[in-house]
Design an enzyme around this catalytic site. Sequence first.
Site, PDB file in Angstrom:
ATOM      1  N   MET A  11       0.848  -1.178   0.000  1.00  0.00           N
ATOM      2  CA  MET A  11       0.000   0.000   0.000  1.00  0.00           C
ATOM      3  C   MET A  11       0.894   1.241   0.000  1.00  0.00           C
ATOM      4  SD  MET A  11      -2.778  -1.268   2.874  1.00  0.00           S
ATOM      5  CE  MET A  11      -4.034  -0.034   2.527  1.00  0.00           C
ATOM      6  N   ASP A  86      -7.555  -2.909 -11.409  1.00  0.00           N
ATOM      7  CA  ASP A  86      -6.976  -2.420 -10.157  1.00  0.00           C
ATOM      8  C   ASP A  86      -7.501  -3.252  -8.986  1.00  0.00           C
ATOM      9  OD1 ASP A  86      -5.268  -0.693  -8.780  1.00  0.00           O
ATOM     10  OD2 ASP A  86      -6.910   0.671  -8.257  1.00  0.00           O
ATOM     11  N   GLU A  87      -6.783  -3.211  -7.867  1.00  0.00           N
ATOM     12  CA  GLU A  87      -7.128  -4.002  -6.680  1.00  0.00           C
ATOM     13  C   GLU A  87      -7.272  -5.482  -7.054  1.00  0.00           C
ATOM     14  OE1 GLU A  87      -6.816  -2.558  -3.981  1.00  0.00           O
ATOM     15  OE2 GLU A  87      -7.279  -0.435  -4.289  1.00  0.00           O
TER      16      GLU A  87
END
Length: 215
Positions: A11, A86-87
Amino acid sequence: MAELHFFTGTMDCGKSTLALQTDYNHRQRGLSGLMLTSHDRAGEAVVSSRLGLSVEAVEVSPSTDLWALAVDRLTAGARIDYVIGDEAQFYTPDQVDDLGRIADELDVPVYAFGILTDFRTRLFPGSARLVELADRVETLQVEALCWCGRRATHNARTMGGHMVTEGEQVVVGDTGVTGELSYEVLCRHHHRRRMTAASARVGETGAEPLPFAAG
């Protein structure tokens, strides 16, 4: 031949920012893409960056058939020149297989972005499958930093500033949040000792005894 490219990092290292930049660069060339996301910090159906940028996207749930989604759009006359996911750590292994199939059978380049491990340092199933299948796996060069200044390598879940090691694997949150549940990036040294910035400020050393000092 199109490739499945996996960008990973902790992150705070700029994965979503790079996903948005990749989308922007392609659109500037007149291309049209399929944006995917799951459990974004800003809510459903959006890819957002901590820098304040965002675009609409398709929310991927465990039941989403990514292959059918792409084929249905193409059959309806839409263009898909690229796919950005994404993610991607939250995708199922079968959905990652679909991303590989899109690259191979539709000849559409796929760019996936996600973290490798959860707050317990265990691989997310989606990320594990991406490592197994991707043509290229790239660790982002923008390094997130632990509170001590070292390179952050692990994601810690915190409650009230204190690191926790039990709970559901998927709990949406963000770093730098003042609420009860948050996340913090740590170096391995301080992740092993469960030393967050808050615990360091109050003098909790988390020191482990030397093996020859036991008993």
